[in-house]
Design an enzyme around this catalytic site. Structure first.
Site, PDB file in Angstrom:
ATOM      1  N   ARG A   1       0.892  -1.192  -0.041  1.00  0.00           N
ATOM      2  CA  ARG A   1       0.005   0.078   0.006  1.00  0.00           C
ATOM      3  C   ARG A   1       0.859   1.274  -0.168  1.00  0.00           C
ATOM      4  O   ARG A   1       2.055   1.068   0.552  1.00  0.00           O
ATOM      5  CB  ARG A   1      -0.919  -0.032   1.103  1.00  0.00           C
ATOM      6  CG  ARG A   1      -2.205  -0.901   1.102  1.00  0.00           C
ATOM      7  CD  ARG A   1      -3.084  -0.856   2.238  1.00  0.00           C
ATOM      8  NE  ARG A   1      -4.056   0.230   2.056  1.00  0.00           N
ATOM      9  CZ  ARG A   1      -4.904   0.856   3.037  1.00  0.00           C
ATOM     10  NH1 ARG A   1      -4.794   0.026   4.014  1.00  0.00           N
ATOM     11  NH2 ARG A   1      -5.623   1.661   2.545  1.00  0.00           N
TER      12      ARG A   1
ATOM     13  N   GLN B   1     -14.911   2.404   7.673  1.00  0.00           N
ATOM     14  CA  GLN B   1     -14.323   2.136   8.981  1.00  0.00           C
ATOM     15  C   GLN B   1     -14.622   2.454  10.318  1.00  0.00           C
ATOM     16  O   GLN B   1     -14.511   1.960  11.088  1.00  0.00           O
ATOM     17  CB  GLN B   1     -12.836   2.372   8.794  1.00  0.00           C
ATOM     18  CG  GLN B   1     -12.047   1.697   7.735  1.00  0.00           C
ATOM     19  CD  GLN B   1     -11.936   2.210   6.311  1.00  0.00           C
ATOM     20  OE1 GLN B   1     -12.836   3.100   5.971  1.00  0.00           O
ATOM     21  NE2 GLN B   1     -11.035   2.245   5.673  1.00  0.00           N
TER      22      GLN B   1
ATOM     23  N   ASP C   1      -1.736   8.620   8.568  1.00  0.00           N
ATOM     24  CA  ASP C   1      -1.028   7.576   7.947  1.00  0.00           C
ATOM     25  C   ASP C   1       0.355   8.026   7.657  1.00  0.00           C
ATOM     26  O   ASP C   1       1.195   7.257   7.227  1.00  0.00           O
ATOM     27  CB  ASP C   1      -1.878   7.049   6.448  1.00  0.00           C
ATOM     28  CG  ASP C   1      -3.169   6.598   6.959  1.00  0.00           C
ATOM     29  OD1 ASP C   1      -4.098   7.062   7.108  1.00  0.00           O
ATOM     30  OD2 ASP C   1      -3.102   5.158   6.980  1.00  0.00           O
TER      31      ASP C   1
ATOM     32  N   LYS D   1      -7.430   9.227   6.539  1.00  0.00           N
ATOM     33  CA  LYS D   1      -8.499   8.641   5.582  1.00  0.00           C
ATOM     34  C   LYS D   1      -9.257  10.053   5.048  1.00  0.00           C
ATOM     35  O   LYS D   1      -9.590  10.745   5.687  1.00  0.00           O
ATOM     36  CB  LYS D   1      -9.418   7.931   6.566  1.00  0.00           C
ATOM     37  CG  LYS D   1     -10.617   7.357   5.873  1.00  0.00           C
ATOM     38  CD  LYS D   1     -10.250   6.564   4.638  1.00  0.00           C
ATOM     39  CE  LYS D   1      -9.243   5.259   4.980  1.00  0.00           C
ATOM     40  NZ  LYS D   1      -8.813   4.805   3.669  1.00  0.00           N
TER      41      LYS D   1
HETATM   42  O1  MRU Z   1      -7.324   2.642   4.506  1.00  0.00           O
HETATM   43  P1  MRU Z   1      -7.272   2.381   6.103  1.00  0.00           P
HETATM   44  O2  MRU Z   1      -8.583   1.841   6.767  1.00  0.00           O
HETATM   45  O3  MRU Z   1      -6.005   1.474   6.370  1.00  0.00           O
HETATM   46  O4  MRU Z   1      -6.937   3.789   6.675  1.00  0.00           O
HETATM   47  C1  MRU Z   1      -6.779   4.138   8.115  1.00  0.00           C
HETATM   48  C2  MRU Z   1      -6.623   5.564   8.423  1.00  0.00           C
HETATM   49  O5  MRU Z   1      -6.585   6.057   7.620  1.00  0.00           O
HETATM   50  C3  MRU Z   1      -6.507   5.461   9.729  1.00  0.00           C
HETATM   51  O6  MRU Z   1      -7.028   6.635  10.466  1.00  0.00           O
HETATM   52  C4  MRU Z   1      -4.712   5.766  10.060  1.00  0.00           C
HETATM   53  O7  MRU Z   1      -4.073   4.469   9.552  1.00  0.00           O
HETATM   54  C5  MRU Z   1      -4.470   5.745  11.345  1.00  0.00           C
HETATM   55  S1  MRU Z   1      -4.373   4.129  12.325  1.00  0.00           S
HETATM   56  C6  MRU Z   1      -3.964   4.391  13.811  1.00  0.00           C
END
Ligand code: MRU
Length: 352
Positions: free
Chosen positions: A95, A201, A242, A253
């Site tokens: 990713r 999520q 991220d 996100k």
């Molecule tokens: O696409 P995802 O579900 O992996 O995205 C997750 C997020 O954006 C979370 O907010 C981020 O990774 C922080 S996790 C502690």
């Protein structure tokens, strides 16, 4: 009083990795065992495991699995190292946005490079490091939680977006770590969770894990946050990250940026909660953060059913970047970093 969360998202089990299958939460809470490097690559890419810190640990486990496989056919230590580093570089591409993934792969690459050419020793060192990263993640999140709890007002309603909880990490969570630590001190604290289109999520995972831990949560759709801010019903926002650039610009996100703008307009503190491993000091600003583009089906379909006209255009970026000016503080395991972020982030790294 320490908050005891019941969730452990991922665990190294001697010669395979066990993780919660997040594609089926909340309908099912089941574990899957990942037994090869390629399986781990797909588990990350297909979001069986997701959330920046969790995919970092998953990648570290995946590299151990690649090592176990390569050891079956390669007997020369130097060739083994060379081939394993190629696999680790490949794992980084599962990713693109969350930098914890690349960070954890780099940690394993450093172990490979530092080890002797004895294959068994390399594997043992990788296992030890994988388990260390796993355990450290929970410890770091508890520190983030405790620092963050200090800025949570009594009886606060905390808005969060996506899932930056136990299920996005090995356990306890970053943004939801702040919620857990605050709730342990004051059980009148509560959460508003954005549903987080398109993959939900917030609705699927955040509400699930908060309900499991007995923390009051109200689910809202993404477009509702400014409505509730305007009504005075939100006291602060805490989200995860991220990738954070050296100037504090933060990718999280998709939809986080909108929440941050609404919070600024309503004068509501907006915090990022993330470990230092989410900070990419090699990039100056958020403009350099690669944004994952995900499949159009995530937008066009809900539960396998098309919800829009055929033949239209779809764009589906998985993340957006919140400019540092909108961020009140970045809650890390080293304390809460405040603007000027170029300075506070650099100082946190110096002290690390
Ligand atoms: O696409 P995802 O579900 O992996 O995205 C997750 C997020 O954006 C979370 O907010 C981020 O990774 C922080 S996790 C502690």
């Amino acid at each position: 009083m320490e908050f005891k969360s019941k969730i452990k998202t991922i665990e190294w089990c001697g010669n395979y990795s066990r993780m919660v299958d997040q594609t089926v939460v909340p309908y099912e809470y089941k574990f899957v065992d990942i037994k090869s490097g390629d399986e781990m690559f797909h588990a990350i890419r297909d979001m069986i495991v997701r959330g920046a810190p969790a995919i970092g640990v998953a990648a570290a486990h995946g590299i151990i699995l690649y090592a176990l496989e390569l050891a079956k056919t390669i007997k020369d230590g130097d060739t083994f190292k060379e081939e394993l580093i190629k696999k680790a570089e490949y794992m980084k591409t599962s990713r693109p946005t969350a930098v914890n993934l690349m960070w954890a792969c780099e940690k394993q690459i450093a172990v490979i490079k530092k080890s002797s050419s004895e294959i068994n020793e390399i594997i043992e060192n990788l296992k030890e490091n994988g388990v260390r990263l796993e355990n450290e993640d929970i410890e770091i999140n508890k520190k983030i939680g405790d620092y963050g709890a200090e800025v949570v007002p009594k009886g606060a309603t905390i808005l969060t977006h996506c899932n930056a909880g136990a299920l996005a990490t090995v356990g306890y969570g970053t943004a939801l770590g702040v919620v857990r630590s605050a709730f342990a001190k004051d059980n009148t604290v509560k959460v508003f969770a954005d549903e987080t289109r398109p993959r939900q999520q917030g609705a699927r995972i955040t509400t699930f894990e908060l309900a499991m831990d007995g923390i009051p949560v109200t689910l809202i759709t993404d477009g509702m946050c400014s409505y509730f801010m305007n009504k005075g019903m939100i006291d602060m926002v805490v989200v995860g990250a991220d990738r954070i650039a050296a100037n504090g610009d933060t990718a999280n996100k998709i939809g986080t940026y909108t929440v941050a703008i609404a919070a600024k307009y309503h004068n509501i503190p907006f915090y990022i909660a993330a470990p230092l491993s989410t900070i990419d000091i090699s990039i100056k600003s958020g403009k350099e953060i690669p944004i994952e583009e995900r499949s159009s089906e995530e937008v066009t379909h809900i539960n396998g059913k098309r919800i829009c006209a055929e033949g239209i255009n779809i764009i589906n970026p998985g993340f957006d970047v919140t400019p540092h000016e909108l961020i009140s503080g970045i809650i890390t395991e080293k304390g809460i970093l405040r603007p000027d972020y170029n300075k506070s982030i650099a100082d946190a790294f110096k002290a690390n």
